[in-house]
Design a protein around this motif. Structure first.
Motif, PDB file in Angstrom:
ATOM      1  N   GLU A 289       0.824  -1.203   0.000  1.00 54.54           N
ATOM      2  CA  GLU A 289       0.000   0.000   0.000  1.00 54.54           C
ATOM      3  C   GLU A 289       0.865   1.262   0.000  1.00 54.54           C
ATOM      4  OE1 GLU A 289      -3.220   2.272   2.851  1.00 54.54           O
ATOM      5  OE2 GLU A 289      -3.024   0.086   3.027  1.00 54.54           O
ATOM      6  N   LEU A 290       1.914   1.270   0.812  1.00 57.83           N
ATOM      7  CA  LEU A 290       2.794   2.444   0.895  1.00 57.83           C
ATOM      8  C   LEU A 290       3.610   2.628  -0.382  1.00 57.83           C
ATOM      9  CD1 LEU A 290       4.035   2.089   4.593  1.00 57.83           C
ATOM     10  CD2 LEU A 290       2.396   3.755   3.677  1.00 57.83           C
ATOM     11  N   ASP A 291       4.073   1.525  -0.969  1.00 57.21           N
ATOM     12  CA  ASP A 291       4.860   1.617  -2.216  1.00 57.21           C
ATOM     13  C   ASP A 291       4.043   2.261  -3.333  1.00 57.21           C
ATOM     14  OD1 ASP A 291       7.071   0.512  -1.063  1.00 57.21           O
ATOM     15  OD2 ASP A 291       6.792  -1.509  -1.883  1.00 57.21           O
ATOM     16  N   ILE A 292       2.815   1.814  -3.488  1.00 57.69           N
ATOM     17  CA  ILE A 292       1.996   2.371  -4.558  1.00 57.69           C
ATOM     18  C   ILE A 292       1.594   3.812  -4.250  1.00 57.69           C
ATOM     19  CG2 ILE A 292      -0.214   1.556  -3.657  1.00 57.69           C
ATOM     20  CD1 ILE A 292       0.849   1.766  -7.329  1.00 57.69           C
ATOM     21  N   GLU A 293       1.429   4.128  -2.932  1.00 63.88           N
ATOM     22  CA  GLU A 293       1.104   5.500  -2.555  1.00 63.88           C
ATOM     23  C   GLU A 293       2.244   6.448  -2.919  1.00 63.88           C
ATOM     24  OE1 GLU A 293      -0.467   8.121   1.278  1.00 63.88           O
ATOM     25  OE2 GLU A 293       0.299   6.094   1.586  1.00 63.88           O
ATOM     26  N   VAL A 294       3.485   5.996  -2.698  1.00 65.59           N
ATOM     27  CA  VAL A 294       4.643   6.810  -3.063  1.00 65.59           C
ATOM     28  C   VAL A 294       4.643   7.103  -4.568  1.00 65.59           C
ATOM     29  CG1 VAL A 294       7.158   6.829  -3.261  1.00 65.59           C
ATOM     30  CG2 VAL A 294       6.091   6.066  -1.138  1.00 65.59           C
ATOM     31  N   LYS A 295       4.446   6.071  -5.383  1.00 63.94           N
ATOM     32  CA  LYS A 295       4.429   6.245  -6.838  1.00 63.94           C
ATOM     33  C   LYS A 295       3.279   7.163  -7.260  1.00 63.94           C
ATOM     34  CE  LYS A 295       7.832   3.383  -7.783  1.00 63.94           C
ATOM     35  NZ  LYS A 295       9.099   3.865  -8.377  1.00 63.94           N
ATOM     36  N   PHE A 296       2.137   6.990  -6.610  1.00 66.20           N
ATOM     37  CA  PHE A 296       0.959   7.797  -6.915  1.00 66.20           C
ATOM     38  C   PHE A 296       1.227   9.279  -6.651  1.00 66.20           C
ATOM     39  CE2 PHE A 296      -3.620   8.800  -5.508  1.00 66.20           C
ATOM     40  CZ  PHE A 296      -3.981   9.169  -6.798  1.00 66.20           C
ATOM     41  N   GLU A 297       1.808   9.577  -5.501  1.00 69.67           N
ATOM     42  CA  GLU A 297       2.093  10.965  -5.137  1.00 69.67           C
ATOM     43  C   GLU A 297       3.189  11.559  -6.025  1.00 69.67           C
ATOM     44  OE1 GLU A 297       0.286  12.706  -3.172  1.00 69.67           O
ATOM     45  OE2 GLU A 297      -0.942  10.996  -2.557  1.00 69.67           O
ATOM     46  N   GLN A 298       4.174  10.746  -6.380  1.00 72.20           N
ATOM     47  CA  GLN A 298       5.236  11.223  -7.272  1.00 72.20           C
ATOM     48  C   GLN A 298       4.678  11.591  -8.641  1.00 72.20           C
ATOM     49  OE1 GLN A 298       8.041   7.967  -7.162  1.00 72.20           O
ATOM     50  NE2 GLN A 298       9.349   9.004  -5.644  1.00 72.20           N
ATOM     51  N   ALA A 299       3.765  10.789  -9.141  1.00 73.43           N
ATOM     52  CA  ALA A 299       3.156  11.067 -10.446  1.00 73.43           C
ATOM     53  C   ALA A 299       2.359  12.361 -10.403  1.00 73.43           C
ATOM     54  CB  ALA A 299       2.264   9.903 -10.868  1.00 73.43           C
ATOM     55  N   LYS A 300       1.663  12.609  -9.288  1.00 73.10           N
ATOM     56  CA  LYS A 300       0.909  13.864  -9.149  1.00 73.10           C
ATOM     57  C   LYS A 300       1.847  15.060  -9.070  1.00 73.10           C
ATOM     58  CE  LYS A 300      -1.759  12.627  -5.631  1.00 73.10           C
ATOM     59  NZ  LYS A 300      -2.823  12.747  -4.618  1.00 73.10           N
TER      60      LYS A 300
END
Length: 417
Positions: free
Chosen positions: A170-181
């Motif tokens: 969950e945290l790994d994908i959240e990091v990628k999600f926030e980086q993309a934003k």
């Protein structure tokens, strides 16, 4: 009365529709080029340079016209005014003859130099438009990436809530999600900067509806390579500039040699003083001998030799460049088709990996890699298209096509217009 109102209302709707259609018309590549012709400050200087070169040519044309002089003076010791008038018509003057021979060459040089500046402008316009295109497509690619990350983030949260996933996923994908934003902020800034840079050249605001790629690009068939070689040798303005420079330099040898060559002219002179008038008609022969000026012939010869070699080098490079561009365009158009298929495959891969992750068959790393691959595939496609468009423009410019026609062919490839 009712019918009259209905007719007026219909006319009003037609007017509104026509006005809105006109207002919504997007700027095309040709529009941008024609606007830049009249608005780009850098190109306006090229127009002035052309006129200055033409002025030098006119000086050469006027060199053999007769010269008139008038002189009037009265010294403190004179009791009358001294007046003299003379007309001098050159008959033989090597310097003036060389300048006269250079005049049409200078005109040709000025026109060809102007065309090279026009070509430079077209290249700057296409590069500016391509920067807008790649910036916009990068935003679209990142939007797809954010959407995929968002979907996967929700899936990771569900799996963790059900005890089927881990907090690390969950945290790994959240990091990628926030980086993309966060990346989106930079990509949108780059897009606006690209619009502003092109606006400064064309003198008109570039809006978001301008310069959007079509879904499919049609192949463009460029001229046969042998025909391109032949046209390029005759029409390429850069080669014309190189040749005219060489011809001007060879005539400069004659001009420097004039320092020891005699000049012959017909002179009519009239002088008046103390009521006496003296008329003189005859040939004037001047035999100069300026050794320092004559020594300049050595540098003139060397300069002519240098420009001859530069002309040969320009012709060889133009041929090599045409061959290179021809190959790049052929390969690039095939590559575009492949990259288009790669985007479709990447989209399917993302969906398949997401489903497999939900089923526990794939890992989160597989999903993240597939999302990144899709993002990269979309960017690769837009860069491939814009790269081929610049090669097409360069090919037609090297071939010696009219600049606007070369831009039109590039527009046909880029936007199917």
């Amino acid at each position: 009365m009712k019918n009259t109102r209905h007719l007026s209302y219909c006319k009003y709707l037609v007017f509104v529709f026509t006005f809105c259609s006109f207002a919504a018309k997007s700027t095309t590549l040709i529009d941008a080029f024609n606007l830049a012709i009249n608005n780009d400050p850098q190109f306006q200087a090229a127009k002035n340079e052309k006129e200055a070169t033409k002025g030098q040519a006119y000086q050469g044309y006027l060199g053999y016209l007769p010269k008139f002089s008038y002189n009037q003076q009265q010294l403190s010791t004179d009791t009358d005014t001294r007046v003299s008038r003379s007309i001098n018509q050159p008959i033989f003057d090597a310097d003036k003859a060389a300048s006269l021979a250079q005049a049409p060459i200078r005109e040709l040089f000025g026109d060809a130099t102007y065309l090279t500046k026009e070509q430079d402008l077209a290249l700057r316009i296409v590069k500016g438009v391509n920067t807008i295109i790649t910036s916009y497509e990068a935003i679209r690619a990142n939007e797809s990436r954010i959407k995929a990350f968002s979907t996967q983030y929700q899936a990771a949260k569900r799996k963790y809530a059900l005890g089927q996933g881990t907090i690390s996923d969950e945290l790994d994908i959240e990091v990628k999600f926030e980086q993309a934003k966060a990346d989106m902020l930079t990509l949108k800034a780059n897009y606006k900067i690209a619009q502003l840079q092109l606006s400064s050249i064309v003198g008109q605001k570039i809006v978001d509806t301008d310069f959007q790629l079509p879904i499919v690009h049609k192949d463009i068939i460029i001229d046969d390579l042998e025909l391109a070689f032949f046209r390029g040798q005759e029409k390429n303005p850069n080669l014309i500039v190189a040749r005219t420079n060489e011809r001007l330099a060879k005539l400069d040898i004659l001009k420097t040699s004039a320092s020891i060559l005699p000049t012959v002219s017909f002179t009519n002179m009239q002088s008046q003083y103390l009521g006496n008038t003296i008329n003189y008609n005859g040939l004037t022969v001047n035999v100069p001998f300026d050794t320092s000026a004559f020594a300049g012939t050595y540098s003139s010869n060397a300069k002519a030799g240098q420009l001859t070699n530069q002309r040969i080098d320009a012709e060889v490079k133009a041929k090599v460049e045409l061959e290179k561009l021809y190959s790049l365009i052929e390969a690039g158009q095939e590559s575009i088709k492949i990259k288009k298929q790669a985007i479709l495959a990447a989209e399917k891969s993302v969906k398949a990996n997401q489903v497999s992750y939900e089923a526990g068959v794939r890992t989160l790393t597989d999903v993240l890699n597939s999302i990144q691959t899709q993002f990269q595939a979309m960017n690769d496609y837009s860069q491939a298209v814009t790269g081929v468009s610049e090669n097409i423009l360069n090919f037609y410019l090297l071939e010696g096509y009219d600049t606007e026609e070369a831009v039109a062919k590039t527009q046909l490839f880029l936007f199917n217009l």
